[in-house]
Design a protein around this motif. Structure first.
Motif, PDB file in Angstrom:
ATOM      1  N   PRO A 259     -17.254  -4.831  21.903  1.00  0.00           N
ATOM      2  CA  PRO A 259     -17.056  -6.181  21.369  1.00  0.00           C
ATOM      3  C   PRO A 259     -16.249  -6.228  20.069  1.00  0.00           C
ATOM      4  N   SER A 260     -15.775  -5.084  19.577  1.00  0.00           N
ATOM      5  CA  SER A 260     -15.065  -5.035  18.302  1.00  0.00           C
ATOM      6  C   SER A 260     -13.555  -5.046  18.509  1.00  0.00           C
ATOM      7  N   ILE A 261     -12.855  -5.691  17.584  1.00  0.00           N
ATOM      8  CA  ILE A 261     -11.398  -5.735  17.605  1.00  0.00           C
ATOM      9  C   ILE A 261     -10.879  -5.016  16.366  1.00  0.00           C
ATOM     10  N   LEU A 262     -10.060  -3.990  16.581  1.00  0.00           N
ATOM     11  CA  LEU A 262      -9.470  -3.227  15.497  1.00  0.00           C
ATOM     12  C   LEU A 262      -7.994  -3.597  15.376  1.00  0.00           C
ATOM     13  N   ILE A 263      -7.535  -3.751  14.128  1.00  0.00           N
ATOM     14  CA  ILE A 263      -6.166  -4.148  13.845  1.00  0.00           C
ATOM     15  C   ILE A 263      -5.513  -3.100  12.950  1.00  0.00           C
ATOM     16  N   LEU A 264      -4.249  -2.778  13.234  1.00  0.00           N
ATOM     17  CA  LEU A 264      -3.491  -1.902  12.354  1.00  0.00           C
ATOM     18  C   LEU A 264      -2.858  -2.751  11.258  1.00  0.00           C
ATOM     19  N   GLY A 265      -3.291  -2.539  10.015  1.00  0.00           N
ATOM     20  CA  GLY A 265      -2.849  -3.361   8.904  1.00  0.00           C
ATOM     21  C   GLY A 265      -1.471  -2.969   8.387  1.00  0.00           C
ATOM     22  N   ALA A 266      -0.960  -3.801   7.489  1.00  0.00           N
ATOM     23  CA  ALA A 266       0.355  -3.555   6.896  1.00  0.00           C
ATOM     24  C   ALA A 266       0.366  -2.285   6.054  1.00  0.00           C
ATOM     25  N   ASN A 267      -0.822  -1.861   5.599  1.00  0.00           N
ATOM     26  CA  ASN A 267      -0.922  -0.633   4.805  1.00  0.00           C
ATOM     27  C   ASN A 267      -0.974   0.617   5.667  1.00  0.00           C
ATOM     28  N   GLY A 268      -0.857   0.455   6.982  1.00  0.00           N
ATOM     29  CA  GLY A 268      -0.855   1.597   7.879  1.00  0.00           C
ATOM     30  C   GLY A 268      -2.229   2.107   8.246  1.00  0.00           C
ATOM     31  N   ARG A 269      -3.289   1.374   7.891  1.00  0.00           N
ATOM     32  CA  ARG A 269      -4.651   1.793   8.200  1.00  0.00           C
ATOM     33  C   ARG A 269      -5.263   0.835   9.219  1.00  0.00           C
ATOM     34  N   TRP A 270      -6.038   1.422  10.143  1.00  0.00           N
ATOM     35  CA  TRP A 270      -6.774   0.622  11.118  1.00  0.00           C
ATOM     36  C   TRP A 270      -8.065   0.122  10.493  1.00  0.00           C
ATOM     37  N   ARG A 271      -8.467  -1.095  10.856  1.00  0.00           N
ATOM     38  CA  ARG A 271      -9.725  -1.640  10.353  1.00  0.00           C
ATOM     39  C   ARG A 271     -10.380  -2.488  11.449  1.00  0.00           C
ATOM     40  N   SER A 272     -11.703  -2.554  11.404  1.00  0.00           N
ATOM     41  CA  SER A 272     -12.448  -3.410  12.321  1.00  0.00           C
ATOM     42  C   SER A 272     -12.373  -4.835  11.788  1.00  0.00           C
ATOM     43  N   GLU A 273     -11.663  -5.704  12.503  1.00  0.00           N
ATOM     44  CA  GLU A 273     -11.332  -7.023  11.997  1.00  0.00           C
ATOM     45  C   GLU A 273     -12.276  -8.108  12.504  1.00  0.00           C
TER      46      GLU A 273
END
Length: 317
Positions: A259-273
């Motif tokens: 159920p989690s959505i992970l996004i690759l941020g502008a800083n180059g790091r993935w985060r659980s969004e």
């Protein structure tokens, strides 16, 4: 619109309440050409065994079925079809308890679409090294150049084996890399029971003990090898069921992990969004005659997919 989609019944079957029957329909994938594949179908040569998988190809007005099974008589318990992955005209079918090498070692079969159906083109056997090596083929994913095979029972913690495509087909891929868990000092479970990949990223969830939490390990392809990049915490795991993680799927810079959505941020790091929630207003229901209680949504996120920025989440219960 996916908000109000039409639906079509493609197939149905009556099954018993065995474990294999309970899994029917949970192994469901589709390739880029619209071919649908489902595992744990009854073997056409022995209807009491769920040792086959079925493909459906759309004709002008109908879905044309084709059953593929292992013709060997000694495949009972091998879980042929427990994992199915489609990539264009190729199929990869896991049998994580295949006994060709030794009991429960595992294997992965490859198939290619021909004019008269699917032709088996190869069989990858478990590259066992020691006593703890088993369950090769618990997860399968591929891109145009590489085939990733999960082995949740290897070396106690699990492994991912990366094969490189040689030639136009997948008849004889070469083992290019063995990818280990990035946290060797921790007690880890179920590394390799789910995975997905694209051309740049390999996504492998695992359960970390004490406390029991699920992490998603991300490996990036640098042009020659897959290198560990980051691990993202996606939440608590079931303390009493640490042998399973989350289904995962990746599209571009978005990963769905249960159920989690992970996004690759502008800083180059993935985060659980974001975290998706099931919307059933009655999470618990009493059976007729007060004979028991069933829970709705226990398996919300059991299988997930993302395609053209649209997320699909199953909820078997």
């Amino acid at each position: 619109s996916f908000c109000n989609p039409d639906f079509e019944l493609i197939d149905s079957i009556v099954v018993d309440q065995s474990e294999a029957g309970f899994l029917l329909g949970r192994i469901l994938v589709a390739n880029q050409f619209g071919t649908i594949m489902t595992g744990f179908m009854p073997d056409p040569n022995n209807g009491s065994r769920y040792m086959a998988f079925k493909t459906y190809s759309k004709s002008i007005s109908n879905w044309e079925p084709s059953v593929i099974s292992n013709t060997r008589r000694s495949t009972g318990g091998h879980f042929f079809g427990r994992t199915v992955f489609g990539l264009k005209d190729f199929l990869f079918v896991g049998a994580p308890f295949d006994a060709t090498v030794r009991t429960d070692a595992g294997a992965v079969y490859t198939y290619q679409k021909q004019s008269n159906g699917w032709e088996r083109t190869g069989k990858l056997l478990a590259p066992i090294n020691d006593l703890y090596d088993r369950a090769f083929g618990t997860a399968v994913a591929a891109n145009e150049r590489f085939l990733a095979i999960g082995a949740a029972g290897f070396d106690q913690k699990g492994r991912v084996f990366m094969y490189r495509k040689e030639g136009p087909g997948w008849e004889n891929p070469t083992l290019a890399q063995i990818i280990k868990i990035p946290e060797d000092t921790l007690i880890v479970y179920a590394y390799g029971d789910h995975l997905d990949m694209n051309e740049e990223w390999l996504v492998v969830p695992y359960v970390q003990n004490s406390p029991a939490r699920i992490f998603v390990a991300l490996f990036q392809f640098d042009g020659s090898t897959w290198t560990f990049y980051q691990a993202v915490d996606v939440g608590m795991a079931n303390f009493f069921a640490k042998e399973s993680t989350l289904d995962v799927d990746i599209e571009g810079n978005v990963i769905i992990a249960g159920p989690s959505i992970l996004i690759l941020g502008a800083n180059g790091r993935w985060r659980s969004e974001h975290s998706l929630l099931q919307t059933d207003p009655e999470p618990f229901q009493v059976l007729p005659g007060f004979t028991g209680i069933v829970s709705n949504g226990d398996f919300f996120g059991y299988s997930v997919a993302i395609h053209d920025s649209t997320i699909f989440v199953s909820a078997p219960t």
